[in-house]
Design a protein around this motif. Structure first.
Motif, short mmCIF file in Angstrom:
data_model
loop_
_atom_site.label_atom_id
_atom_site.label_comp_id
_atom_site.label_asym_id
_atom_site.label_seq_id
_atom_site.Cartn_x
_atom_site.Cartn_y
_atom_site.Cartn_z
N ALA A 45 0.83 -1.20 0.00
CA ALA A 45 0.00 0.00 0.00
C ALA A 45 0.87 1.25 0.00
O ALA A 45 0.61 2.21 -0.74
N TYR A 156 -3.65 5.62 1.21
CA TYR A 156 -2.90 4.66 2.01
C TYR A 156 -3.80 4.00 3.05
O TYR A 156 -3.78 2.77 3.22
N MET A 159 -6.20 1.39 1.61
CA MET A 159 -5.58 0.10 1.30
C MET A 159 -5.04 -0.58 2.55
O MET A 159 -5.11 -1.81 2.67
#
Length: 209
Positions: A45, A156, A159
């Motif tokens: 990620a 971020y 994910m």
């Protein structure tokens, strides 16, 4: 003098959010990283977001030089960008956003997550247009940077906690968010096309500026 143009910041964040669609990346991210451990998934990620932001930033900084070199006007970029974003919107509405798979031997954090899923042509065109709209104003440039940092953090977190988000929203919830993003993106892209046409007409003297 305000350091941040809140209206511009909000416009940048919302536009890029619906283009990139962090919630919509959740099922794709989960499928591409299904064989990874939690630590590997977190690193994937981070790498994907870093790659996406690097690509977008490069075009934001040097995009104008590319346009000047190729003799492309801003209205032309805006018109083509609007068409491009409209195609992306139609894909979101049709449920085709997941039609990509990792190639054998390729790091999924780079392709397709980093690009074209996150740092794709739609986001690149939008950021280049926002840079043009900023016009060198310090408050707008700062707002653009803040919006991109906030978006990177959002990508971020989406994910990083993809498993949790998928469980909370469910398959139907994720699909609903993706479809709503498609509708909003279609409206944004249509407005971009109308604005580009108006700019062309003004430059040709057909209508008053």
């Amino acid at each position: 003098m305000n350091l941040v143009d809140l209206s511009f910041l909000t416009g940048v964040f919302v536009t890029l959010f619906v283009i990139i669609d962090p919630p919509g990346t959740v099922p794709i991210f989960l499928s591409l990283t299904s064989t990874m451990t939690a630590k590997q998934r977190s690193r994937a990620a981070l790498v994907a977001v870093a790659v996406a932001m690097l690509i977008i930033t490069v075009f934001a900084v040097f995009g104008r030089f590319i346009l000047d070199y190729m003799h492309i006007s801003l209205p032309a970029l805006q018109f083509s960008g609007g068409l491009l974003l409209l195609i992306v919107a139609l894909q979101l509405l049709a449920g085709k956003e997941g039609e990509m798979a990792a190639s054998e031997g390729v790091n999924v954090a780079l392709v397709p997550l980093g690009t074209p899923l996150l740092g794709g042509p739609g986001a690149i065109v939008a950021v280049m247009l926002f840079v043009q709209q900023a016009g060198g104003e310090a408050s707008r440039i700062i707002s653009l940077v803040v919006a991109m940092v906030a978006l990177a953090l959002t990508m971020y977190l989406a994910m990083r906690f993809a498993g949790v988000i998928a469980r909370v929203l469910g398959d139907g919830g994720v699909t609903l968010v993706t479809r709503i993003s498609g509708v909003l993106l279609a409206a944004i892209s249509t407005q971009m096309i109308f604005d580009a046409i108006r700019s062309f007409l003004v430059s040709w003297g057909v209508i008053a500026g």
